[in-house]
Write a protein that holds these residues in place. Structure first.
Motif, mmCIF file in Angstrom:
data_model
loop_
_atom_site.group_PDB
_atom_site.id
_atom_site.type_symbol
_atom_site.label_atom_id
_atom_site.label_comp_id
_atom_site.label_asym_id
_atom_site.label_seq_id
_atom_site.Cartn_x
_atom_site.Cartn_y
_atom_site.Cartn_z
ATOM 1 N N ALA A 436 7.855 68.378 88.290
ATOM 2 C CA ALA A 436 7.631 69.395 87.171
ATOM 3 C C ALA A 436 6.406 69.009 86.162
ATOM 4 C CB ALA A 436 8.657 68.962 85.787
ATOM 5 N N VAL A 437 5.702 68.422 86.433
ATOM 6 C CA VAL A 437 4.959 67.937 85.492
ATOM 7 C C VAL A 437 3.222 68.544 86.824
ATOM 8 C CG1 VAL A 437 2.992 66.352 85.205
ATOM 9 C CG2 VAL A 437 4.759 65.378 84.595
ATOM 10 N N ASP A 438 3.279 68.317 87.493
ATOM 11 C CA ASP A 438 2.441 68.662 89.024
ATOM 12 C C ASP A 438 2.453 70.729 89.244
ATOM 13 O OD1 ASP A 438 1.391 66.548 89.959
ATOM 14 O OD2 ASP A 438 2.691 66.939 91.535
ATOM 15 N N ASP A 439 3.346 71.494 88.818
ATOM 16 C CA ASP A 439 3.829 72.571 88.635
ATOM 17 C C ASP A 439 3.181 72.908 86.809
ATOM 18 O OD1 ASP A 439 5.174 74.906 89.398
ATOM 19 O OD2 ASP A 439 5.731 74.828 87.762
ATOM 20 N N ALA A 440 3.202 72.437 86.049
ATOM 21 C CA ALA A 440 2.761 72.338 84.779
ATOM 22 C C ALA A 440 0.973 72.272 84.713
ATOM 23 C CB ALA A 440 3.178 71.946 83.906
ATOM 24 N N VAL A 441 0.717 71.641 85.381
ATOM 25 C CA VAL A 441 -0.516 71.160 85.706
ATOM 26 C C VAL A 441 -1.258 72.617 86.146
ATOM 27 C CG1 VAL A 441 -2.937 69.740 86.050
ATOM 28 C CG2 VAL A 441 -0.976 69.234 84.983
#
Length: 453
Positions: A436-441
């Motif tokens: 989820a963090v990678d996708d948001a970045v």
């Protein structure tokens, strides 16, 4: 309570962290700085903060002090001496001096038998050690922000790098040391001189060599090598207030890169408050006021008050949407699972382990696996003028919460330096997992890019 805060350039940690924390505590604040115009709306006194005598003289002529504190890399020893002069709690000035000076750090760790890293001090005028075999890193003895830190793979590259750095920094002493290869991690600690709390750490992603630009730090609450770092901190006398240590997991074991006797920066300090849900900046100030860590409370949601602590910037409370069940699902564990650990029960009924480490109580704290966080540096890739710049904002992207903190502005001219000075903005991201963090970045970068022409 009167706080004297010694500082140089304004930083996010000071402006949005320590000053709001002091306000929340109801303290009176006097800022001592050589840049008083940079702190509008605050009581400031122009002072040569790099001179201990000037600090002491300024404080003595003003209100009686209760706390003398700095978060600046450059003036830790000076501020510690000033606090000691007035009989106030503070860091050991010798530990401040040793950790700031990379040559002294290497010497002290070797003498204590903690680790031995080949290192050569290069005073002005001295040539680099061209007989060195293997890759070597050359850097300023007291440098910051990855400035003028260069990897040289052979004698020719070493001579070229040393000559260039000396030209940019005439009169400064450099350090050449063996290149430590392996994963780069951090350990974030917090102590009162008797007890040390391990808050967690980060795994650092660097940009391409030969430079050492930090591009991203991912939450790594229980990274390996922790016991070695704590042994090093103990050997150097580090155990009061916040400390940010960088180390490498080499094939020969953990090795210290540098010890920054202050709280971690580049918005990773705010990420700590998000993930641990604690009023970190208030806690640091309260320790400097003489309060023991044991009086600050456990890391638990029940110790938070509305509108303060984790996720607040400038006193503004975090949007409730940023919370999730995982963020408050905390597990507390002892470093290295020491056999001397004893099971105890926190105030909220949560089991944890307390370890006696070199005569000091060490409590290791790590949040549950349900949450992940990262700070990502949005870097200039060329010199030029900024023609598109996303604003400061807080937003939800998928299941993650994102904060964007711009460091430059539309129309600024950027000169590429291959250091942390190339940061255009910082992303702070908290989500249920790394995906989820990678996708948001990724989505933020695609939808709101910085553009240099």
């Amino acid at each position: 309570m009167r706080l004297y805060l010694a500082t140089l350039n304004p930083t996010d940690s000071v402006i949005s962290g320590f000053l709001p924390a002091a306000d929340t505590l109801g303290w009176d604040v006097t800022i001592l700085t050589d840049r008083p115009e940079r702190y509008p709306g605050r009581e400031t006194i122009g002072t040569d903060v790099r001179d201990t005598r000037a600090l002491i003289d300024t404080i003595a002529r003003h209100h009686p002090p209760d706390v003398v504190f700095t978060n600046s890399d450059h003036i830790q020893a000076e501020t510690a001496l000033a606090a000691s002069y007035f009989g106030l709690p503070g860091k050991d000035w010798r530990a401040c001096l040793t950790t700031k000076n990379k040559s002294l750090t290497r010497r002290a760790l070797a003498l204590a038998g903690v680790e031995s890293v080949r290192s050569v001090r290069l005073p002005p005028g001295d040539p680099p050690p061209l007989e060195w075999r293997g890759p070597v890193v050359i850097k300023p003895r007291e440098g910051v922000a990855s400035e003028d830190v260069i990897l040289a793979r052979n004698a020719r590259e070493l001579w070229t790098a040393a000559s260039a750095i000396k030209a940019r920094r005439p009169g400064e002493t450099l350090v050449a040391e063996e290149y430590l290869e392996g994963p780069l991690l951090t350990l974030e600690t917090f102590g009162d001189g008797r007890e040390i709390r391990v808050l967690g750490g980060y795994r650092t992603t660097l940009g391409p060599l030969p430079h050492f630009v930090e591009e991203r730090l991912d939450w790594e609450p229980d990274g390996p090598g922790r016991e070695h770092v704590l042994t090093a901190l103990n050997a150097l006398g580090v155990g009061f207030g916040a400390c940010h240590t960088e180390y490498v997991l080499t094939t020969a074991g953990p090795r210290i890169i540098e010890i920054n006797y202050r709280v971690i920066g580049d918005n990773c300090d705010f990420l700590l408050t998000d993930l641990l849900d604690i009023p970190l900046f208030e806690w640091i100030l309260r320790v400097h006021a003489g309060e023991p860590i044991a009086d600050l409370g456990e890391i638990s949601a029940e110790h938070m008050t509305p509108g303060q602590g984790a996720g607040t910037r400038g006193g503004e409370p975090r949007d409730a949407k940023a919370d999730s069940a995982g963020m408050r699902d905390f597990a507390l564990e002892a470093a290295a699972h020491s056999s001397s650990a004893q099971k105890v029960i926190a105030h909220d009924g949560t089991p944890k382990e307390v370890v006696a480490h070199h005569g000091k109580t060490q409590v290791v704290i790590a949040p549950g696996r349900m949450m992940h966080g990262a700070t990502v540096s949005l870097l200039a890739d060329r010199s030029g003028t900024i023609v598109a710049a996303p604003p400061a904002q807080e937003l939800a992207i998928g299941s993650a919460r994102v904060w964007h903190n711009p460091l430059r502005a539309l129309g600024d001219y950027v000169q590429l330096t291959h250091t942390n000075r190339d940061y255009l903005g910082l992303l702070r991201v908290v989500g249920p997992d790394p995906v989820a963090v990678d996708d948001a970045v990724r989505r933020f970068r695609e939808e709101q890019p910085w553009v240099i022409s």
